[in-house]
Structures are given as C-alpha cells and as structure tokens.
Write a protein that holds these residues in place. Structure first.
Motif, PDB file in Angstrom:
ATOM      1  N   ALA A 138      43.432  52.115  36.215  1.00 60.81           N
ATOM      2  CA  ALA A 138      42.526  51.609  37.260  1.00 60.81           C
ATOM      3  C   ALA A 138      41.106  51.732  36.729  1.00 60.81           C
ATOM      4  CB  ALA A 138      42.717  52.419  38.537  1.00 60.81           C
ATOM      5  N   GLY A 140      38.839  49.377  36.049  1.00 66.90           N
ATOM      6  CA  GLY A 140      37.795  48.497  36.566  1.00 66.90           C
ATOM      7  C   GLY A 140      37.260  47.475  35.579  1.00 66.90           C
ATOM      8  N   LEU A 274      41.540  51.747  25.112  1.00 68.73           N
ATOM      9  CA  LEU A 274      42.366  52.539  26.042  1.00 68.73           C
ATOM     10  C   LEU A 274      43.734  52.813  25.432  1.00 68.73           C
ATOM     11  CD1 LEU A 274      42.205  51.064  29.689  1.00 68.73           C
ATOM     12  CD2 LEU A 274      42.098  53.467  29.036  1.00 68.73           C
TER      13      LEU A 274
HETATM   14  C1  FAD Z   1      26.859  44.348  42.440  1.00 70.10           C
HETATM   15  C2  FAD Z   1      28.275  44.375  42.990  1.00 70.10           C
HETATM   16  C3  FAD Z   1      28.466  44.232  44.342  1.00 70.10           C
HETATM   17  C4  FAD Z   1      29.760  44.274  44.861  1.00 70.10           C
HETATM   18  N1  FAD Z   1      29.914  44.119  46.198  1.00 70.10           N
HETATM   19  C5  FAD Z   1      31.159  44.158  46.733  1.00 70.10           C
HETATM   20  C6  FAD Z   1      31.344  44.051  48.136  1.00 70.10           C
HETATM   21  O1  FAD Z   1      30.397  43.917  48.893  1.00 70.10           O
HETATM   22  N2  FAD Z   1      32.596  44.104  48.627  1.00 70.10           N
HETATM   23  C7  FAD Z   1      33.685  44.254  47.809  1.00 70.10           C
HETATM   24  O2  FAD Z   1      34.809  44.307  48.299  1.00 70.10           O
HETATM   25  N3  FAD Z   1      33.538  44.362  46.453  1.00 70.10           N
HETATM   26  C8  FAD Z   1      32.305  44.317  45.914  1.00 70.10           C
HETATM   27  N4  FAD Z   1      32.143  44.456  44.561  1.00 70.10           N
HETATM   28  C9  FAD Z   1      33.342  44.623  43.717  1.00 70.10           C
HETATM   29  C10 FAD Z   1      33.849  46.078  43.743  1.00 70.10           C
HETATM   30  O3  FAD Z   1      32.790  46.952  43.392  1.00 70.10           O
HETATM   31  C11 FAD Z   1      35.001  46.234  42.752  1.00 70.10           C
HETATM   32  O4  FAD Z   1      35.979  45.262  43.047  1.00 70.10           O
HETATM   33  C12 FAD Z   1      35.639  47.605  42.848  1.00 70.10           C
HETATM   34  O5  FAD Z   1      34.699  48.619  42.580  1.00 70.10           O
HETATM   35  C13 FAD Z   1      36.796  47.703  41.841  1.00 70.10           C
HETATM   36  O6  FAD Z   1      37.342  48.993  41.877  1.00 70.10           O
HETATM   37  P1  FAD Z   1      38.193  49.532  40.638  1.00 70.10           P
HETATM   38  O7  FAD Z   1      38.706  50.874  41.069  1.00 70.10           O
HETATM   39  O8  FAD Z   1      39.151  48.524  40.184  1.00 70.10           O
HETATM   40  O9  FAD Z   1      37.146  49.699  39.453  1.00 70.10           O
HETATM   41  P2  FAD Z   1      35.822  50.590  39.319  1.00 70.10           P
HETATM   42  O10 FAD Z   1      35.190  50.864  40.617  1.00 70.10           O
HETATM   43  O11 FAD Z   1      35.023  49.913  38.270  1.00 70.10           O
HETATM   44  O12 FAD Z   1      36.356  51.997  38.765  1.00 70.10           O
HETATM   45  C14 FAD Z   1      36.899  52.119  37.484  1.00 70.10           C
HETATM   46  C15 FAD Z   1      36.561  53.513  36.976  1.00 70.10           C
HETATM   47  O13 FAD Z   1      37.281  53.739  35.768  1.00 70.10           O
HETATM   48  C16 FAD Z   1      36.468  54.479  34.896  1.00 70.10           C
HETATM   49  N5  FAD Z   1      36.977  54.310  33.534  1.00 70.10           N
HETATM   50  C17 FAD Z   1      36.977  53.179  32.779  1.00 70.10           C
HETATM   51  N6  FAD Z   1      37.574  53.414  31.591  1.00 70.10           N
HETATM   52  C18 FAD Z   1      37.946  54.710  31.604  1.00 70.10           C
HETATM   53  C19 FAD Z   1      38.614  55.552  30.659  1.00 70.10           C
HETATM   54  N7  FAD Z   1      39.022  55.091  29.475  1.00 70.10           N
HETATM   55  N8  FAD Z   1      38.836  56.845  31.003  1.00 70.10           N
HETATM   56  C20 FAD Z   1      38.425  57.330  32.199  1.00 70.10           C
HETATM   57  N9  FAD Z   1      37.800  56.595  33.108  1.00 70.10           N
HETATM   58  C21 FAD Z   1      37.574  55.289  32.831  1.00 70.10           C
HETATM   59  C22 FAD Z   1      35.089  53.909  35.121  1.00 70.10           C
HETATM   60  O14 FAD Z   1      34.097  54.813  34.698  1.00 70.10           O
HETATM   61  C23 FAD Z   1      35.091  53.688  36.634  1.00 70.10           C
HETATM   62  O15 FAD Z   1      34.568  54.807  37.324  1.00 70.10           O
HETATM   63  C24 FAD Z   1      30.877  44.449  44.005  1.00 70.10           C
HETATM   64  C25 FAD Z   1      30.673  44.604  42.624  1.00 70.10           C
HETATM   65  C26 FAD Z   1      29.392  44.575  42.122  1.00 70.10           C
HETATM   66  C27 FAD Z   1      29.198  44.764  40.642  1.00 70.10           C
END
Ligand code: FAD
Ligand code: NAD
Length: 471
Positions: A138, A140, A274
């Motif tokens: 997960a 991102g 990764l």
């Molecule tokens: C400016 C902006 C505004 C947004 N606004 C909205 C909104 O209003 N509504 C909405 O629904 N969505 C919004 N989004 C999208 C939303 O932020 C993402 O869809 C969501 O955060 C995805 O979650 P995730 O857990 O997949 O990834 P992320 O939140 O990116 O989390 C992934 C995590 O994995 C960690 N990681 C990566 N590689 C490794 C590794 N090798 N080892 C350990 N850790 C690692 C990263 O550091 C990160 O903390 C927005 C995005 C942006 C950029």
C-alpha cells in the motif's frame, strides 16, 4: 510454516492504515512499515492540506462576492503564511489519529523504516527481516515529473511543497489541469494570484460527463483564470526571478512568464525499489501493480491496494479496497471490488461531484438508455444563495439510475443520495416518493424525477384517468 506476522503492511497511508487497524482489531498479528510520515499523502500532502487551503481560498472568493449579498467587504492583506499555518494546525489536529502511538495502542507493531520484499513472505526493514503469511503493498503514488526540457533546472512546486509557500505568487503557472491543478490553481486565483493553467487536453474535467468541462471552463474564465488548453509544453526556463514556460497551442508558440511554477501532471505509483521485479510481482507499463478483482497480485499471498494499484486514486477508494483485502485475508470471503458506484468530488467552487457511470462509459458498456439534466437555476435555495450548477442523471434500463453528476457549491454533500440509489438499483421515480426538506438544493432530485415522469406521461394517459376517475 510459522511466520512472525499474519499480515505485513507496507505503507501507512489511507489504505495501509485501514488494513492495519482492521486486521489488528479482528485479532490478526500485524506489522506496519512506513518509510516517511504516518498518514501518507492524504494527511500530509493531499486531501487534508488541500481542502484546508481551499476553505481559506473559497472564503476569499465569498468576500469578493459580498456586494451581491448587500455587504461591502473587500479582500485585503491575504497573508499566505497564516493560511498555511492554519493548514499545518489542521494536519496536527488529525495526526494523532494516524500516529505510531495510536497504532501501537491497537496492537500493531509499527516500523518507521523502508520496506522491501525479499521473497514471497520476507520483508527487509533496514538491517532487519520480518516474515508474514500475507503481505499487503500500500505504498501509494508520487507526483509524476515528465521529461520536459529545462524542468529539472528550475525550482518548481508540487503537492509535496506547495503548502510550505509563505508568499502569495504574483503569477502562478500550473502545469496540468487535472484535479490537483484545478483545485489549487483556482484556490490561488481566489486569494489574488494571477493563474495560468496549461494542459495538453482541449478540455478540462475530461474524465467527467461532456457537459462539465465547458461549463466549468466558462466559470474559471469568469474567475479571471488563464486556461491554455490543447497545449504542448516545449520548454521551461529561468529568466532572472521569472520562470518562463514555452508552449505551443493552435499552431503558435507562446511564452508564459510567472514567478512560481506548480507541476500537477499526474501521479506515478511508488512501486520502484520494493523488490517487486526481483520476486516477480507483475506491474503494468506505468508501474501500477496488477491485481485481480480480489486485489491479489499474481503471487497469491501478496495483495495490493490504494494508489499503487489504481484504477481510482482517492482516499475513499484506498479505504474501500483495504476493506476488500481484509475480507479476503481474514475471512477468506472471496470478496471482489465493485466499481459501479464510485463517487468523486473535485473541490473547486462550485464543486463537481460524480458517481457511477458517465454517459460515455454507460454507452460503451451498452447500458445507456437516457439522461436528464436539470439546472440549479430552477431551485429556490440555489437562488437565495447565488449558487450555480446542474445535475445530470444517467439512466439505464427501466429508468434505473446508473450515474450522476452534480455541480453546486454543495455537490459533495449531495452525491451520496444518488450513490445509495445506484447501490440499491433504484429508478429515478424513487425521488418522487421522497420528502425533501424545503428549501434545499437536494430538492432538485425530485424536480428531475418529475421531469422524467412528465416526459413519459402521454395525452392518452390523461384521457384514461379522466374517463375512470374524474367522471
Ligand atoms: C493534492 C492532493 C489532493 C488530494 N485530494 C483528495 C481528496 O480531496 N479526496 C480524495 O479522496 N483523494 C484525494 N487525493 C488522493 C489521496 O490522497 C490518495 O488517493 C490517497 O492518499 C492514497 O492512499 P494510499 O494509502 O494508497 O497511498 P499514500 O497515502 O501515498 O500512502 C502510501 C505510504 O507508503 C509509504 N511508502 C512508500 N514506499 C514505501 C516503502 N518502500 N516502505 C515503507 N513505506 C513506503 C509512503 O511514505 C506513504 O506514506 C489527493 C491527492 C493529492 C496529491
Ligand atoms: N478532489 C479529489 O478527490 C482529488 C483532488 C486532487 C487529486 N486527486 C487524485 O489525485 C490524482 C492526481 O491528480 P493530478 O491532477 O495530478 O493528475 P491527473 O492525471 O488527474 O491530471 C493531470 C493532467 O495533466 C495533463 N498532462 C499530463 N502530462 C502533460 C503534458 N506533458 N503536457 C500537458 N499536460 C499534461 C493531463 O492531460 C491531465 O489533465 C487524481 O487523478 C485524483 O485521483 C483527487
């Protein structure tokens, strides 16, 4: 074989946190590995800072429109540092919910290290290894920085550093007219910056219904934004304190000169380094992890969810996918993703909210039967609040609602009614039998249903009613 953990989650963003909290509360032994900040993009550099910033920005717009409400207020002394300090304080207030301490309190082992897959069950975290029966990726996504001539030689902003700005840009140039570029671009315009948005598409909101782009374009132009659409970005260069973007649009080359540059050209999945290639986890050509409807990769005990797999990059989608993964890992339910009622809202002013199928998608799936559009101009509450927009309902067989778009200052709060209707496979006539409080903008659903009912009410229906009931 005995493993250290039932589940190892790599990434503590919206997806990873749901897996970790849910898994631990269901009795699984969970390790959560995060290389940067707990909370990921949404809390630190995405939804939370952007929506907090937009509250200030849209308030600034309301102040500029105050004369329409009989109040003569004017926008003076926008202090961007204070706006961004409020952004930081809102992040701080939410941070404890996503913190290491909270997750440890839930029984999760949290490792603030980079995780890398060594084999199907083994993850390296720094010098250490841990093993897990299931591994969930997960990790991102990050801003995508394409290879544009000169871009790597100038200072530019992305969503990762824009909320650190202390001084309002005089002229902000935004590369990319997707949700990030449009939300932030309009926000800076409302605060007083000149803003130019550059996109290769000839329209904005091109993932939404076809009526949305032109309607919102007109709105942005009225806000005083400069939209350079259908443009190729040829070069970026520094000239003294100015940043200059050279574009080609309508067969002509143009130079756009500003003092800040924001790059919002899409996202790239965080799937590099990764260990995925080494152990054979399949990815597509852009690096998104391929997962089946159960969100399982080609290696059966390894799952992927959130932005790193797509197809929808939203916090609520990351949470939804995480719930599917939990059902499959913990309860072996064979749960599959259902993307037929996915909502999303772009938090511009007015907001643009969508759920289900667009007209184009419904047509390509052979599900489209009809659509109807009702303008908010017919709604009393919208009139009293000077709100503008429309709703569009996409109908399938038997007038079943299969998609909707709402444009309104309140669109994000209005869309769940249709989301429920789609989930429950209801037809538009459901709104005829509902009582909507007056005056609300949601009454527009009833007006839409009435419009549909009137359309199908023929003269011969009236004759029969008169003959049977009104004699
Ligand atoms: C400016 C902006 C505004 C947004 N606004 C909205 C909104 O209003 N509504 C909405 O629904 N969505 C919004 N989004 C999208 C939303 O932020 C993402 O869809 C969501 O955060 C995805 O979650 P995730 O857990 O997949 O990834 P992320 O939140 O990116 O989390 C992934 C995590 O994995 C960690 N990681 C990566 N590689 C490794 C590794 N090798 N080892 C350990 N850790 C690692 C990263 O550091 C990160 O903390 C927005 C995005 C942006 C950029
Ligand atoms: N309100 C929300 O829910 C919200 C807000 C912000 C971001 N997000 C999520 O984050 C994702 C990423 O947002 P985004 O705006 O960075 O990406 P995006 O992919 O949605 O938009 C990027 C835009 O850049 C343009 N573009 C790409 N390369 C180009 C080039 N070389 N020249 C000119 N134009 C080019 C594309 O045509 C597109 O319009 C969104 O898709 C969304 O899932 C959601």
């Amino acid at each position: 074989m005995k493993y250290d953990y039932d589940i190892i989650v790599i990434g503590a963003g919206s997806a990873g946190l749901v897996i970790a909290a849910g898994g631990a509360s269901l009795g699984a032994k969970v390790a959560l590995v995060e290389e940067s900040k707990m909370g990921g993009d949404c809390l630190n550099t995405g939804c939370v800072p952007s929506k907090t910033f937009l509250k200030s920005a849209h308030l600034a717009k309301d102040i500029q429109l105050s004369h329409k409400f009989g109040i003569n207020a004017s926008l003076n002394n926008v202090n961007l540092e204070n706006v961004m300090n409020r952004v930081k304080s809102v992040i701080k207030s939410i941070e404890p919910h996503d913190s290491k301490e909270r997750f440890e309190g839930l029984g999760v082992d949290v490792f603030l290290k980079k995780g890398k897959l060594m084999d199907n069950h083994r993850v390296s975290i720094g010098e250490q290894f841990i093993t897990g029966k299931y591994i969930v990726i997960a990790t991102g996504a990050k801003p995508s920085i394409p290879n544009i001539k000169g871009l790597d030689e100038v200072f530019y902003l992305t969503n990762e550093n824009v909320f650190g700005l202390k001084k309002l840009p005089t002229h902000l140039i935004v590369l990319g007219g997707g949700p990030i570029g449009l939300e932030l671009g309009q926000g800076f315009r409302h605060l007083g910056s000149k803003v130019t948005i550059i996109d290769k598409h000839s329209d904005i909101f091109h993932k939404d219904d076809p009526e949305v782009g032109p309607w919102m374009k007109e709105k942005f132009l009225r806000d005083g934004m400069d939209l350079q659409l259908g443009a190729s970005i040829l070069q970026v260069k520094q000239d003294g304190d100015d940043v200059v973007v050279v574009i080609e649009a309508d067969g002509q080359s143009k130079e756009i000169r500003g003092d800040q540059l924001l790059v919002a050209l899409g996202r790239r999945p965080s799937s590099q380094n990764l260990g995925l290639e080494e152990i054979g986890v399949e990815m597509d050509e852009k690096g998104y992890i391929k997962a089946n409807a159960k969100l399982q990769t080609n290696i059966k005990n390894i799952y992927a969810c959130g932005d790193v797999t797509g197809p929808y990059q939203f916090t609520h989608m990351a949470g939804y996918q995480a719930s599917i993964v939990l059902k499959n890992i913990v309860f072996k339910l064979n749960a599959k993703v259902d993307y037929s009622a996915v909502p999303w809202t772009t938090y511009t002013k007015p907001e643009v909210s969508h759920v289900g199928y667009t007209e184009q998608q419904a047509k390509s799936l052979g599900m489209f039967k009809d659509y109807l559009i009702v303008d908010l101009a017919d709604n009393d509450r919208a009139k009293s609040e000077n709100d503008e927009g429309f709703i569009k309902l996409i109908l399938g067989r038997n007038k079943r609602i299969i998609g909707a778009t709402v444009i309104s200052d309140k669109a994000g709060e209005m869309i769940p009614v249709v989301t429920l209707a789609i989930k429950k496979k209801l037809s538009s006539s459901i709104f005829l039998n509902m009582i909507f409080a007056y005056p609300t903008e949601s009454e527009i659903y009833k007006i839409a249903a009435l419009k549909k009912a009137k359309e199908s009410f023929k003269d011969w229906h009236k004759k029969i009613i008169k003959f049977i009931f009104l004699r």
